[in-house]
Enzyme design. Structure first.
Site, PDB file in Angstrom:
ATOM      1  N   ASP A 103       0.512  -1.079  -0.361  1.00  0.00           N
ATOM      2  CA  ASP A 103       0.468  -0.025  -0.058  1.00  0.00           C
ATOM      3  C   ASP A 103       0.556   0.813   0.205  1.00  0.00           C
ATOM      4  O   ASP A 103       1.797   1.059   0.762  1.00  0.00           O
ATOM      5  CB  ASP A 103      -1.163   0.525   1.518  1.00  0.00           C
ATOM      6  N   ASP A 205      -3.045   4.684  -2.330  1.00  0.00           N
ATOM      7  CA  ASP A 205      -4.454   5.017  -1.235  1.00  0.00           C
ATOM      8  C   ASP A 205      -4.771   6.555  -2.393  1.00  0.00           C
ATOM      9  O   ASP A 205      -4.010   7.248  -3.103  1.00  0.00           O
ATOM     10  CB  ASP A 205      -3.730   5.379  -0.229  1.00  0.00           C
ATOM     11  N   HIS A 330     -11.288  -3.069   3.247  1.00  0.00           N
ATOM     12  CA  HIS A 330     -11.471  -2.598   5.029  1.00  0.00           C
ATOM     13  C   HIS A 330     -11.907  -0.809   5.215  1.00  0.00           C
ATOM     14  O   HIS A 330     -11.786  -0.436   6.123  1.00  0.00           O
ATOM     15  CB  HIS A 330      -9.702  -2.152   4.911  1.00  0.00           C
ATOM     16  N   ASP A 331     -12.689  -0.279   4.253  1.00  0.00           N
ATOM     17  CA  ASP A 331     -13.100   1.052   4.551  1.00  0.00           C
ATOM     18  C   ASP A 331     -14.665   0.394   4.295  1.00  0.00           C
ATOM     19  O   ASP A 331     -15.340   1.979   4.364  1.00  0.00           O
ATOM     20  CB  ASP A 331     -13.358   1.944   3.583  1.00  0.00           C
TER      21      ASP A 331
END
Ligand code: GLC
Length: 538
Positions: A103, A205, A330-331
């Protein structure tokens, strides 16, 4: 265009699996997952048949946003292990023929990053312009109306130097100024560091946030904003703070650097409508390899809307743009919690039979559901900042459920997992599901393996056949093999009568395994929440 001559790469053919490292496997009994934990679980990932692992941030960080606030881009947080552990993990992933994607968080740093500490030390510090600083308005208010995704203003006042700085997320995550060539260079060096080590690519990201309007103009009001329902960020349309034309120069720069290495990949995290999203492929393939396509996360679970979105996406892709699909991350709430466990099976079939690289979120292969987190245990800043809106992301980030031992095999019995496990882990876990014929895990594995074995499914053509208020039907075809996929997104039986001479085929995988191996012809009928993959007789 000749399909047979084209060489397809690993990130086109394989399945990507996202690991949230805090929650995968703890190897040192502190209740937080780590790199050696992932290492211990590579057998499982290999068994599942996935091609590449994307690991959420593992770098030194004060953890204000659980690793998305980075204080050192080329280090490893001690919670997760050491650089030696990382090197070992990378080597072991490669030894098994798999890939490792990191990431990269280039939009912002932690407020504890040395760059920001320098930048805020004085107005004439050489790194002042590495971040987005601006004077207050005459009345002391922030330079413009931009909002933070996590609530409140996007500007934070700095007393020492008497200016505001911009942060799209927490005030502990100041945005870098990507118009500054030194910032660009610094981040290219970061990428180089990891590429030289041999990582196979980056998930970048908030790619669409990276460049902001030069004039810092006010964002317009969102006329569809629903107070007390929507997060406050949605009060405005981020017309000037995101998706600016200059972002494509940056993406091109990242791509060019990546292209100096062999077969690496750039995946962009981008929440935008289809027609904006596809611009991130760049021109003639000089942008991101895979701008993440979140349609299946952001849309309502409606067969006609989904069928339309698939067609819009297929139709909008540039000629050299490779599609991709994501069901969870994960969001966002987990798929089994958004649409229910029965439909989650249908969703898995959709994800793994559509054209384009699928990304799986850890635990979804078990049918893990969002875990309710008691208010005093909430960790996610988004949840803490907007407690009345039920927007904490913790419920989708709970520890992986490996077995029925205390703490589900995620950590030792006397450690406290950083987020609680649900009571159901004794039933819903890898150990139980691995050998069980009817389990979600067995079903997922069959889907992954079929996709990997059949060129029709990983590189074949996609053709929409039918959709209505209950179902979606399409085919995937390569050379002389054609699969028909029929998915019932409703709970009631549905029927589809193919046009023309009728059709006959064998069910290869079904949400109800009893149907596998049976033949269907003419009118195809499915029970509620059913899906089938059928090999059509030629
Ligand atoms: C991305 C991450 C999310 C994080 C945010 C800010 O959306 O996926 O977890 O909070 O960026 O870095």
């Amino acid at each position: 265009m000749s399909d047979t001559k084209q060489e397809y790469l690993w990130w086109q053919k394989g399945v990507i699996y996202q690991i949230y490292p805090r929650s995968y496997q703890d190897s040192n009994s502190d209740g937080v997952g780590d790199l050696r934990g992932i290492l211990q679980r590579l057998d499982y990932l290999e068994w599942l048949g996935i091609e590449a692992i994307w690991v959420s941030p593992i770098y030194p960080s004060p953890m204000a946003d659980f690793g998305y606030d980075i204080a050192d881009y080329t280090g490893i947080h001690q919670l997760f292990g050491t650089m030696e552990d990382f090197d070992e993990l990378l080597a072991e992933v490669h030894r098994r023929g798999m890939k490792l994607i990191l990431d990269l968080v280039p939009n912002h740093t932690s407020d504890q990053h040395p760059w920001f500490l320098e930048s805020k030390s004085s107005r004439d510090n050489p790194k002042r312009d590495w971040y987005i600083w601006n004077d207050a308005n005459e009345d002391g208010t922030p330079p413009n109306n931009w909002l933070s995704v996590f609530g409140g203003s996007g500007w934070e006042w700095d007393d020492t130097t008497q200016q505001y700085y911009y942060h799209a997320f927490l005030k502990e995550q100041p945005d870098l100024n990507w118009r500054n060539p030194e910032v660009q260079q610094a981040m290219m060096n970061v990428m180089r560091f990891w590429l030289d080590k041999g990582v196979d690519g980056f998930r970048v990201d908030v790619m669409w946030h990276m460049i902001k309007d030069k004039q810092l103009r006010d964002n317009p009001k969102n006329l569809d904003y629903a107070p007390n329902v929507d997060v406050t960020y949605n009060e405005l349309i981020p017309a000037y703070s995101t998706d600016q034309p200059e972002i494509h120069d940056i993406v091109r720069m990242m791509r060019a650097l990546t292209d100096e290495y062999d077969k690496r990949v750039i995946i962009g995290e981008i929440y935008l409508p289809i027609h904006r999203l596809v611009t991130y492929y760049g021109q003639n393939g000089n942008g991101a390899h895979l701008p993440f396509n979140f349609q299946l996360i952001t849309m309502s679970w409606d067969p006609q809307r989904i069928a339309t979105a698939i067609d819009e996406y297929e139709g909008a892709l540039p000629p050299d743009g490779w599609p991709n699909w994501v069901l969870g991350n994960h969001d966002n709430p987990r798929i089994a919690s958004r649409i229910g466990i029965d439909q989650a099976r249908v969703a898995a079939m959709l994800l793994l039979t559509l054209r384009g690289t699928p990304t799986l979120y850890y635990g979804d292969e078990l049918g893990m559901r969002d875990v309710p987190i008691p208010p005093d245990k909430v960790k996610d800043p988004q949840g803490l900042n907007m407690p009345d809106l039920n927007v904490s992301r913790d419920p989708a980030r709970t520890p992986m459920q490996w077995d029925d031992s205390p703490n589900a095999g995620f950590t030792v019995e006397d450690a406290e997992p950083w987020l609680p496990l649900p009571g159901n882990y004794k039933r819903i876990n890898v150990m139980n599901q691995r050998e069980a014929k009817l389990s979600m895990l067995t079903y997922y594995r069959k889907l992954v393996q079929l996709r990997q074995q059949e060129p029709a499914l990983h590189i074949g053509n996609f053709k929409p056949i039918h959709s209505d208020k209950q179902m979606i039907v399409y085919t995937r075809e390569y050379e002389n093999k054609c699969f028909l996929v029929m998915l019932n997104l409703s709970h009631r039986p549905c029927y589809y009568t193919p046009k023309g001479e009728g059709l006959r085929g064998k069910v290869i995988i079904a949400t109800e395994p009893e149907r596998e191996g049976t033949y269907l012809e003419n009118t195809l009928s499915l029970g509620g929440d059913e899906g089938i993959i059928m090999l059509i007789d030629k």
